[in-house]
Design a protein around this motif. Structure first.
Motif, short mmCIF file in Angstrom:
data_model
loop_
_atom_site.label_atom_id
_atom_site.label_comp_id
_atom_site.label_asym_id
_atom_site.label_seq_id
_atom_site.Cartn_x
_atom_site.Cartn_y
_atom_site.Cartn_z
N ILE A 53 5.82 -34.55 -4.44
CA ILE A 53 7.35 -34.83 -4.33
C ILE A 53 7.67 -35.97 -5.26
N ARG A 54 7.00 -36.99 -5.34
CA ARG A 54 7.30 -38.25 -5.92
C ARG A 54 6.82 -38.08 -7.64
N PHE A 55 6.13 -37.16 -8.04
CA PHE A 55 5.77 -36.84 -9.11
C PHE A 55 6.95 -35.92 -9.86
N ALA A 56 7.58 -35.25 -8.84
CA ALA A 56 8.33 -34.28 -9.28
C ALA A 56 9.79 -34.68 -10.01
N THR A 153 12.44 -34.56 1.89
CA THR A 153 12.16 -35.04 0.68
C THR A 153 12.78 -36.53 0.61
N ARG A 154 13.96 -36.94 1.33
CA ARG A 154 14.37 -38.15 1.40
C ARG A 154 13.62 -39.28 2.11
N LEU A 155 12.85 -38.85 3.08
CA LEU A 155 11.95 -39.70 3.78
C LEU A 155 10.91 -40.01 2.77
N GLN A 253 11.11 -25.65 -7.70
CA GLN A 253 10.72 -26.64 -6.71
C GLN A 253 11.13 -28.15 -7.34
N VAL A 254 10.96 -28.23 -8.56
CA VAL A 254 11.24 -29.38 -9.24
C VAL A 254 12.55 -29.72 -9.30
N GLN A 260 17.80 -33.11 -4.23
CA GLN A 260 17.63 -33.88 -2.92
C GLN A 260 17.33 -35.29 -2.96
N ASP A 261 16.93 -35.94 -4.07
CA ASP A 261 16.55 -37.06 -4.18
C ASP A 261 18.01 -38.09 -4.22
#
Length: 330
Positions: A53-56, A153-155, A253-254, A260-261
């Motif tokens: 997720i952090r890379f995306a 995602t946010r957590l 997914q990206v 959602q970020d």
């Protein structure tokens, strides 16, 4: 007019019968087995999901966002700066989300598939009907689980002391759910839903590939298509089907993760796609693919192997109870 009323009344009368027939094929054993598989794989592999997720979402435009130079760099940096808890940020909604998603997905999919088969699990459906059943199950599952994925995602995207950057810091899953609903309403809980709908194709491709491979293999062995396989055989089919699905549908997914970020706001899915294309090109849509494949393939293998073994044991138990009940009534 009478004929129209009579036909509409007849169609209204048919609907409950159809629903009754569909619900008669619901087997909660598939729900329990799916939950077991989803929870097991999540607990084992959550750190890789967090890194993916952090890379995306890392598009280089948010100064406060940590920069990683590879998977090992990300793992060691997160562990050094945030500890073990940092590697498991968002694990609670991930367990809830993955467990419930796989549970509902397997239950919906098997219910729809069995209904199409007319209750006979030995009837082959073919690729198109497998994809249809999987797509319908995917839509139903997404409607029920999207808020959990937003929270996860946010957590996962909280980098230490979030409050220092003027952003809302969530203390846990329930706090995140309440805060997002309070500040952003229902729309906030369903961010990423549109690309998630495109993601239904991911599950459809995966299940179609998985089912067709199992069917072909059992037909080659001259066995019924629903015959139980060995753990190794489930492992191979699950890994290959996930590789095919992940490789063909990863860009959604990206886009979903970026929508959602909480660090950057897009006007919608198309705006996110255009900004990603303009700033990063094709490579931007495949950020995090490597850690994703490293995570999703073993996760898929664990989920499917646990699901298949648990579901077969539970269904065998159901069959035994039904047979015993029948013999007592006779």
């Amino acid at each position: 007019m009478a004929s129209i009323n009579s036909s509409s009344g007849a169609s209204a009368a048919v609907r409950p019968k159809i629903l009754s027939t569909v619900f008669s094929h619901v087997r909660y054993e598939h729900l329990l087995a799916g939950i077991s598989g989803g929870v097991a794989s999540t607990l084992i592999l959550h750190p890789l999901d967090l890194i993916k997720i952090r890379f995306a979402v890392n598009d280089g435009r948010v100064a406060s966002r940590p920069q990683y130079h590879g998977m090992s760099s990300a793992m060691t940096t997160i562990f050094r700066t945030e500890g073990v808890r940092g590697l498991y940020r968002g694990v609670t909604p991930n367990v809830w989300g993955s467990g419930s998603a796989w549970g509902f997905y397997f239950m919906f999919y098997n219910t729809i598939k069995t209904w199409i088969q007319g209750g006979n699990s030995k009837v082959p459906l073919g690729p198109s009907l497998h994809m249809l059943a999987a797509a319908e199950a995917g839509v139903l599952t997404l409607v029920m689980t999207n808020p959990i994925w937003v929270v996860k995602t946010r957590l996962c995207l909280q980098y230490g002391a979030e409050g220092s950057h003027g952003l809302k810091s969530y203390t846990g899953m329930m706090d995140a759910l309440k805060s997002i609903y309070k500040l952003e309403g229902i729309r906030g809980l369903y961010k990423g839903f549109v690309p998630g709908m495109f993601g239904v194709s991911h599950g459809a491709i995966q299940f179609m590939t998985y089912e067709e491979m199992k069917n072909a293999y059992n037909e080659h062995r001259k066995l019924p298509i629903d015959a139980k396989l060995t753990t190794t055989e489930y492992l191979v089919f699950a890994a290959f089907s996930k590789l095919v699905a992940a490789g063909t549908t990863y860009p959604y997914q990206v886009v979903r993760a970026r929508l959602q970020d909480q660090h950057i706001v897009y006007k919608g899915s198309w705006d996110c796609i255009m900004q990603t294309w303009r700033c990063e090109g094709v490579k931007g849509f495949y950020k995090g693919l490597y850690p994703s494949l490293i995570r999703v393939i073993p996760a898929n293998v664990i989920t499917f192997v646990v699901y298949e073994n648990v579901s077969h044991k539970l269904m065998d138990r159901r069959s035994g109870i039904e047979a015993e009940t029948k013999s007592q009534s006779d």
